[in-house]
Design a protein around this motif. Structure first.
Motif, PDB file in Angstrom:
ATOM      1  N   PHE A  36       0.834  -1.206   0.000  1.00 26.44           N
ATOM      2  CA  PHE A  36       0.000   0.000   0.000  1.00 26.44           C
ATOM      3  C   PHE A  36       0.871   1.259   0.000  1.00 26.44           C
ATOM      4  O   PHE A  36       0.634   2.184  -0.777  1.00 26.44           O
ATOM      5  CB  PHE A  36      -0.942   0.004   1.205  1.00 26.44           C
ATOM      6  CG  PHE A  36      -1.714   1.269   1.345  1.00 26.44           C
ATOM      7  CD1 PHE A  36      -2.796   1.531   0.537  1.00 26.44           C
ATOM      8  CD2 PHE A  36      -1.345   2.236   2.272  1.00 26.44           C
ATOM      9  CE1 PHE A  36      -3.511   2.719   0.652  1.00 26.44           C
ATOM     10  CE2 PHE A  36      -2.045   3.420   2.400  1.00 26.44           C
ATOM     11  CZ  PHE A  36      -3.134   3.660   1.582  1.00 26.44           C
ATOM     12  N   PHE A  73      -1.974   9.015   4.334  1.00 26.11           N
ATOM     13  CA  PHE A  73      -2.188   7.586   4.102  1.00 26.11           C
ATOM     14  C   PHE A  73      -0.884   6.811   4.226  1.00 26.11           C
ATOM     15  O   PHE A  73      -0.864   5.696   4.752  1.00 26.11           O
ATOM     16  CB  PHE A  73      -2.823   7.342   2.731  1.00 26.11           C
ATOM     17  CG  PHE A  73      -4.309   7.581   2.710  1.00 26.11           C
ATOM     18  CD1 PHE A  73      -5.148   6.964   3.632  1.00 26.11           C
ATOM     19  CD2 PHE A  73      -4.870   8.409   1.761  1.00 26.11           C
ATOM     20  CE1 PHE A  73      -6.515   7.171   3.605  1.00 26.11           C
ATOM     21  CE2 PHE A  73      -6.239   8.621   1.720  1.00 26.11           C
ATOM     22  CZ  PHE A  73      -7.062   8.007   2.651  1.00 26.11           C
ATOM     23  N   ALA A  77      -0.542   4.005   7.198  1.00 27.69           N
ATOM     24  CA  ALA A  77      -0.911   2.813   6.430  1.00 27.69           C
ATOM     25  C   ALA A  77      -1.192   1.611   7.326  1.00 27.69           C
ATOM     26  O   ALA A  77      -2.056   0.785   7.021  1.00 27.69           O
ATOM     27  CB  ALA A  77       0.183   2.469   5.427  1.00 27.69           C
ATOM     28  N   ILE A  80      -4.882   1.318   8.438  1.00 26.12           N
ATOM     29  CA  ILE A  80      -5.962   1.222   7.455  1.00 26.12           C
ATOM     30  C   ILE A  80      -6.500  -0.202   7.469  1.00 26.12           C
ATOM     31  O   ILE A  80      -5.903  -1.128   6.931  1.00 26.12           O
ATOM     32  CB  ILE A  80      -5.476   1.617   6.044  1.00 26.12           C
ATOM     33  CG1 ILE A  80      -5.034   3.077   6.037  1.00 26.12           C
ATOM     34  CG2 ILE A  80      -6.581   1.395   5.019  1.00 26.12           C
ATOM     35  CD1 ILE A  80      -4.422   3.529   4.744  1.00 26.12           C
ATOM     36  N   ASP A 129      -8.008   6.678  -3.631  1.00 26.57           N
ATOM     37  CA  ASP A 129      -9.129   6.026  -2.966  1.00 26.57           C
ATOM     38  C   ASP A 129      -9.224   4.543  -3.322  1.00 26.57           C
ATOM     39  O   ASP A 129      -9.571   3.717  -2.479  1.00 26.57           O
ATOM     40  CB  ASP A 129     -10.442   6.732  -3.303  1.00 26.57           C
ATOM     41  CG  ASP A 129     -10.546   8.107  -2.660  1.00 26.57           C
ATOM     42  OD1 ASP A 129      -9.798   8.379  -1.698  1.00 26.57           O
ATOM     43  OD2 ASP A 129     -11.377   8.909  -3.124  1.00 26.57           O
ATOM     44  N   HIS A 131      -6.679   2.619  -3.995  1.00 25.60           N
ATOM     45  CA  HIS A 131      -5.625   1.950  -3.223  1.00 25.60           C
ATOM     46  C   HIS A 131      -6.084   1.726  -1.779  1.00 25.60           C
ATOM     47  O   HIS A 131      -5.791   0.683  -1.183  1.00 25.60           O
ATOM     48  CB  HIS A 131      -4.320   2.752  -3.243  1.00 25.60           C
ATOM     49  CG  HIS A 131      -3.672   2.818  -4.583  1.00 25.60           C
ATOM     50  ND1 HIS A 131      -3.455   1.712  -5.375  1.00 25.60           N
ATOM     51  CD2 HIS A 131      -3.177   3.861  -5.283  1.00 25.60           C
ATOM     52  CE1 HIS A 131      -2.863   2.066  -6.502  1.00 25.60           C
ATOM     53  NE2 HIS A 131      -2.694   3.370  -6.468  1.00 25.60           N
ATOM     54  N   VAL A 132      -6.788   2.700  -1.236  1.00 27.27           N
ATOM     55  CA  VAL A 132      -7.305   2.560   0.137  1.00 27.27           C
ATOM     56  C   VAL A 132      -8.344   1.437   0.185  1.00 27.27           C
ATOM     57  O   VAL A 132      -8.315   0.586   1.083  1.00 27.27           O
ATOM     58  CB  VAL A 132      -7.899   3.885   0.654  1.00 27.27           C
ATOM     59  CG1 VAL A 132      -8.615   3.689   1.989  1.00 27.27           C
ATOM     60  CG2 VAL A 132      -6.802   4.938   0.780  1.00 27.27           C
ATOM     61  N   GLN A 135      -6.657  -1.844  -0.007  1.00 24.10           N
ATOM     62  CA  GLN A 135      -6.028  -2.169   1.282  1.00 24.10           C
ATOM     63  C   GLN A 135      -7.071  -2.610   2.305  1.00 24.10           C
ATOM     64  O   GLN A 135      -6.831  -3.545   3.071  1.00 24.10           O
ATOM     65  CB  GLN A 135      -5.230  -0.975   1.813  1.00 24.10           C
ATOM     66  CG  GLN A 135      -4.573  -1.203   3.146  1.00 24.10           C
ATOM     67  CD  GLN A 135      -3.477  -2.257   3.119  1.00 24.10           C
ATOM     68  OE1 GLN A 135      -3.055  -2.706   2.074  1.00 24.10           O
ATOM     69  NE2 GLN A 135      -3.022  -2.650   4.287  1.00 24.10           N
TER      70      GLN A 135
END
Length: 194
Positions: A36, A73, A77, A80, A129, A131-132, A135
């Motif tokens: 991430f 982020f 990380a 998350i 977003d 990628h979030v 994750q």
């Protein structure tokens, strides 16, 4: 009384379970966090390159807003996850008012940008977003086990029965499906005549 062979099998089984637990609990989690962060660094670098090429000023509020969000982020990380998201939404959502939200600040900061500049930043935010979301879903082995079967079922249902059969035929090797079908036929035949 356990034989030596049974005791050896038990030790091997317990060792295997412990190995899988360590793999899932520690190694996979660390891998997902590193992945991430690497993806977020790449997005931030692409945004920096866009500004360095003259696409937007480094000091522009929209640039600094997006870059600061990406930095946040990267920094957090390891936090998350689904539970962290729920807690953040509950606590932070009640503290921030609508004018201070990322969405409101982004809309305000991008008002004076050209359509090309705004489009570039919107795409960067969308990738961030995604990628979030990636994750959140793939960073949790428990969530993977819960979401993937449900998503697969919903996709097959949305495609319809015939399209679902075509997808299944391509996804499962023919010899496997024939073996399973044969087993079911044998089992069904035995049950029917029992």
């Amino acid at each position: 009384m356990m034989t030596q062979m049974e005791a050896t099998d038990a030790v091997v089984a317990v060792t295997g379970i412990l190995f899988i637990w360590v793999l899932v609990t520690f190694l996979y989690r660390d891998y997902r966090i590193d992945l991430f962060r690497q993806r977020m660094f790449a997005e931030r670098d692409a945004l920096f390159d866009y500004a360095a090429e003259g696409g937007i000023e480094f000091g522009h509020p929209a640039y600094t807003l997006v870059r600061s969000t990406m930095n946040g982020f990267i920094r957090f990380a390891d936090r998350i996850n689904v539970w962290g998201l729920a807690a953040t939404a509950h606590v932070y959502g009640s503290v921030k008012n609508d004018e201070e939200s990322f969405s409101a600040q982004f809309t305000s900061a991008t008002k004076d940008l050209t359509p090309e500049q705004k489009d570039t930043l919107v795409k960067a935010v969308n990738r961030m977003d995604m990628h979030v979301l990636d994750q959140l879903v793939l960073g949790s082995p428990v969530l993977i086990l819960a979401v993937i079967p449900v998503a697969a079922f919903l996709i097959v249902q949305a495609l319809g029965k015939e399209a679902g059969r075509r997808v299944l035929r391509r996804a499962v090797p023919r010899r496997w499906s024939l073996a399973v079908d044969s087993f079911a036929l044998d089992y069904g035949t035995e049950t029917a005549f029992a």
